[in-house]
Design a protein around this motif. Sequence first.
Motif, mmCIF file in Angstrom:
data_model
loop_
_atom_site.group_PDB
_atom_site.id
_atom_site.type_symbol
_atom_site.label_atom_id
_atom_site.label_comp_id
_atom_site.label_asym_id
_atom_site.label_seq_id
_atom_site.Cartn_x
_atom_site.Cartn_y
_atom_site.Cartn_z
ATOM 1 N N GLY A 1 0.813 -1.217 0.000
ATOM 2 C CA GLY A 1 0.000 0.000 0.000
ATOM 3 C C GLY A 1 0.837 1.254 0.000
ATOM 4 N N PHE A 2 1.931 1.237 0.788
ATOM 5 C CA PHE A 2 2.810 2.397 0.865
ATOM 6 C C PHE A 2 3.671 2.531 -0.391
ATOM 7 N N ALA A 3 4.354 1.456 -0.782
ATOM 8 C CA ALA A 3 5.285 1.521 -1.913
ATOM 9 C C ALA A 3 4.568 1.799 -3.232
ATOM 10 N N GLY A 4 3.300 1.398 -3.323
ATOM 11 C CA GLY A 4 2.564 1.613 -4.558
ATOM 12 C C GLY A 4 1.607 2.781 -4.516
ATOM 13 N N ALA A 5 1.560 3.494 -3.383
ATOM 14 C CA ALA A 5 0.641 4.634 -3.228
ATOM 15 C C ALA A 5 -0.781 4.223 -3.597
ATOM 16 N N PHE A 6 -1.204 3.078 -3.076
ATOM 17 C CA PHE A 6 -2.523 2.545 -3.421
ATOM 18 C C PHE A 6 -3.631 3.185 -2.588
ATOM 19 N N ARG A 7 -4.788 3.321 -3.204
ATOM 20 C CA ARG A 7 -6.009 3.586 -2.462
ATOM 21 C C ARG A 7 -6.501 2.262 -1.879
ATOM 22 N N ARG A 8 -7.264 2.326 -0.797
ATOM 23 C CA ARG A 8 -7.719 1.087 -0.166
ATOM 24 C C ARG A 8 -8.641 0.292 -1.073
ATOM 25 N N GLN A 9 -9.433 0.964 -1.913
ATOM 26 C CA GLN A 9 -10.297 0.242 -2.845
ATOM 27 C C GLN A 9 -9.464 -0.502 -3.875
ATOM 28 N N GLU A 10 -8.362 0.098 -4.302
ATOM 29 C CA GLU A 10 -7.476 -0.556 -5.256
ATOM 30 C C GLU A 10 -6.842 -1.801 -4.647
ATOM 31 N N LEU A 11 -6.428 -1.717 -3.381
ATOM 32 C CA LEU A 11 -5.867 -2.882 -2.703
ATOM 33 C C LEU A 11 -6.922 -3.981 -2.583
ATOM 34 N N SER A 12 -8.135 -3.587 -2.265
ATOM 35 C CA SER A 12 -9.217 -4.556 -2.149
ATOM 36 C C SER A 12 -9.496 -5.239 -3.482
ATOM 37 N N ASN A 13 -9.406 -4.505 -4.568
ATOM 38 C CA ASN A 13 -9.739 -5.032 -5.898
ATOM 39 C C ASN A 13 -8.653 -5.902 -6.512
ATOM 40 N N LEU A 14 -7.447 -5.883 -5.951
ATOM 41 C CA LEU A 14 -6.331 -6.601 -6.565
ATOM 42 C C LEU A 14 -6.591 -8.105 -6.629
ATOM 43 N N ASP A 15 -6.314 -8.684 -7.797
ATOM 44 C CA ASP A 15 -6.370 -10.127 -7.982
ATOM 45 C C ASP A 15 -4.961 -10.643 -8.277
ATOM 46 N N LEU A 16 -4.764 -11.928 -8.054
ATOM 47 C CA LEU A 16 -3.457 -12.534 -8.310
ATOM 48 C C LEU A 16 -3.042 -12.377 -9.768
ATOM 49 N N ASP A 17 -4.015 -12.398 -10.658
ATOM 50 C CA ASP A 17 -3.718 -12.232 -12.080
ATOM 51 C C ASP A 17 -3.204 -10.842 -12.411
ATOM 52 N N ASP A 18 -3.369 -9.886 -11.492
ATOM 53 C CA ASP A 18 -2.913 -8.513 -11.731
ATOM 54 C C ASP A 18 -1.423 -8.335 -11.432
ATOM 55 N N LEU A 19 -0.792 -9.351 -10.841
ATOM 56 C CA LEU A 19 0.606 -9.247 -10.413
ATOM 57 C C LEU A 19 1.529 -9.910 -11.419
ATOM 58 N N GLN A 20 2.533 -9.156 -11.871
ATOM 59 C CA GLN A 20 3.514 -9.700 -12.806
ATOM 60 C C GLN A 20 4.913 -9.525 -12.212
ATOM 61 N N PHE A 21 5.439 -10.606 -11.640
ATOM 62 C CA PHE A 21 6.771 -10.567 -11.038
ATOM 63 C C PHE A 21 7.829 -10.763 -12.118
ATOM 64 N N THR A 22 8.847 -9.892 -12.100
ATOM 65 C CA THR A 22 9.972 -10.018 -13.016
ATOM 66 C C THR A 22 11.256 -10.072 -12.196
ATOM 67 N N ALA A 23 12.373 -10.170 -12.888
ATOM 68 C CA ALA A 23 13.655 -10.254 -12.188
ATOM 69 C C ALA A 23 13.984 -8.954 -11.458
ATOM 70 N N GLY A 24 13.485 -7.829 -11.957
ATOM 71 C CA GLY A 24 13.874 -6.555 -11.379
ATOM 72 C C GLY A 24 12.802 -5.822 -10.596
#
Length: 330
Positions: A163-186
Amino acid sequence: MSQELIILPGGADELAKSSIEQFAEPASRYVKKGREGADATSRAYAGDWKRFTAFCVEFGRQPLPADVVTVAAFVTYLAEEGKKVATVQRHLASINKYHYLQNLPSPTPAQQLKDLLKGILREKGSRQKQADAFPLQEFKRVVRSIDTSKPKGLRDRALLLLGFAGAFRRQELSNLDLDDLQFTAGELIVQLKRSKTNQTGEAEEKAIFYSPDMETCPLRTLQQWVDYLRGQGQETGPVFRSFRLGGRGSHTLTQRRLHPTAINKIVQAWLGETYSAHSLRASFVTVAKLNGAEDSEVMNQTKHKTPAMIRRYTRLDNVTQHNAGKKLGL
């Protein structure tokens, strides 16, 4: 050109009419969706409208369409009840919105109401209570104190750091799905399907980076939480889920998405009642600006549209924090 070439064949007018009319229902649906706005804003408008209609019933006035006298009386009532200026302004916006949705002329632009609101502003002041920003070192101390050997603690640390590092709103954090995350090497790229300033679902991304401190690294902590979810057989669905309290203080993971209100309570449980979930976002802006970030860099993460909003979000009220007196060279 012969007459036969310019006359529609029999029944063609009816065919054209039926072809056009088939778009009426979806067009009406799209217009309704476009007018409604963000879900959270619509809920706030609904509550305000309910209060206004109750006022009208009590005093025998018509809420829709409302006249200037009725709205002026309602605004005065709110002011006399001690409501904040921002609350009064929001109620006016709600009244305007409901008239707009019904294609009715709104009384809110009337000069009498503008003068009334100006008088309330002068008497009560217009300074709006904003979510506090926390000191970075205090935030890091709290994050390190969370016991991540338990799933609930791991979830809470991941929630606070992301929440802090991404400057997220609480609704955005609530809406996040696993499919929304793309982990890369960097880094981690987070896809935002929708946000307060992006109601049309345009492609929007946030980037989360590694931190050298393992305990305060948002990316590593989130990866640990995602690994836990997958270990529980959860490959899709919400990133942040609720726990059900069981016997002997145990917690069982559920399928339920964390509600924005629950996210706010988690922030306050760890950081204190003076803060809110919005403090994560406000603190990102404040800390970034103190560390020399340009407005454009901050906006790339917060998704604000103008630098003016960045200045509004920056909490630099502490006279020793951001002061040109340090740059005099004495």
